[in-house]
Design a protein around this motif. Structure first.
Motif, short mmCIF file in Angstrom:
data_model
loop_
_atom_site.label_atom_id
_atom_site.label_comp_id
_atom_site.label_asym_id
_atom_site.label_seq_id
_atom_site.Cartn_x
_atom_site.Cartn_y
_atom_site.Cartn_z
N CYS A 65 1.17 -1.44 0.13
CA CYS A 65 0.48 0.24 0.06
C CYS A 65 0.44 1.31 -0.35
N LEU A 66 2.01 1.01 0.80
CA LEU A 66 2.84 2.39 0.65
C LEU A 66 3.52 2.81 -0.77
N ALA A 67 3.65 1.20 -1.06
CA ALA A 67 4.39 1.89 -2.33
C ALA A 67 4.04 2.49 -3.45
N ALA A 68 2.38 2.17 -3.41
CA ALA A 68 1.10 2.77 -4.04
C ALA A 68 1.00 4.06 -3.90
N LEU A 69 1.07 4.59 -2.24
CA LEU A 69 0.44 6.01 -1.83
C LEU A 69 2.13 6.21 -2.45
N HIS A 70 3.40 6.11 -2.07
CA HIS A 70 4.19 7.08 -3.20
C HIS A 70 3.93 7.77 -3.94
#
Length: 215
Positions: free
Chosen positions: A174-179
């Motif tokens: 999820c954090l990869a998508a957020l970044h």
């Protein structure tokens, strides 16, 4: 009485940090990150170098320190403890971004935008950003563990290595998508809607259902 004093101290500390950070971002933007010294920031903020280092041990911290992890954890705690982990995390990420960039948060929105643009343009900050991503991942998994401890939901048990691994993997994805969404937003100079961009990035990875309202 002791609790009230503790709260006041925390509020004063947060205000001091925000004041120092605001002066640092202003100087970094005007002079450049590498050309600005910690002593110059302390002088501009009206604090001693010792006070500056107590609040921000490194120069990178002046740009990267924020409340993002705290906000995400708060939204996770307020969400129903059910459904796939990626769905819960995705909705918390979008809710936190909405709180930071909404119509009543113009100052927070501009502050976030400038910090992101500095991070993208500065190699030292891009390298340290990986540490921040790990800390954010840990904040998310800790929030999920705390929530599971307070409910009967089938969320990750911190004593279960496999469940902990699954929680970390879900948070990391999820954090990869957020970044990706935040970089696009910064490159677009904040003209697009950040929560919408985050939702699009998450949907590209997990499907549209990940950002649909929980039923």
């Amino acid at each position: 009485m002791a609790e009230r004093h503790s709260t006041l101290r925390a509020q004063r500390r947060a205000q001091t940090q925000r004041t120092i950070q605001a002066h640092a971002i202003r100087l970094f933007t005007a002079r450049g990150y590498d050309a600005t010294t910690m002593n110059e920031i302390a002088e501009a903020a009206g604090v001693s170098p010792m006070t500056l280092y107590r609040h921000f041990p490194t120069k990178e911290d002046l740009v990267l320190t924020d409340r993002h992890g705290e906000l995400i954890a708060e939204h996770l705690a307020a969400s129903p403890a059910e459904g796939p982990l990626t769905h819960r995390i995705a909705r918390a990420l979008i809710a936190a971004a909405t709180a930071l960039t909404g119509d009543d948060a113009a100052d927070d929105r501009e502050f976030l935008l400038v910090r992101l643009q500095l991070m993208i343009a500065t190699p030292a900050l891009r390298a340290r950003h990986l540490d921040n991503q790990y800390a954010l991942q840990q904040a998310i998994t800790s929030a999920l563990h705390d929530d599971a401890a307070d409910s009967d939901a089938a969320d990750p048990d911190p004593a279960d290595p496999d469940a902990d691994f699954q929680a970390q993997a879900a948070a990391s994805a999820c954090l990869a998508a957020l970044h990706t969404a935040m970089v696009r937003w910064a490159e677009d100079d904040g003209r697009s809607d950040l929560p919408h961009l985050i939702g699009r990035a998450l949907a590209a990875v997990f499907g549209d259902e990940v950002v649909e309202p929980a039923r």
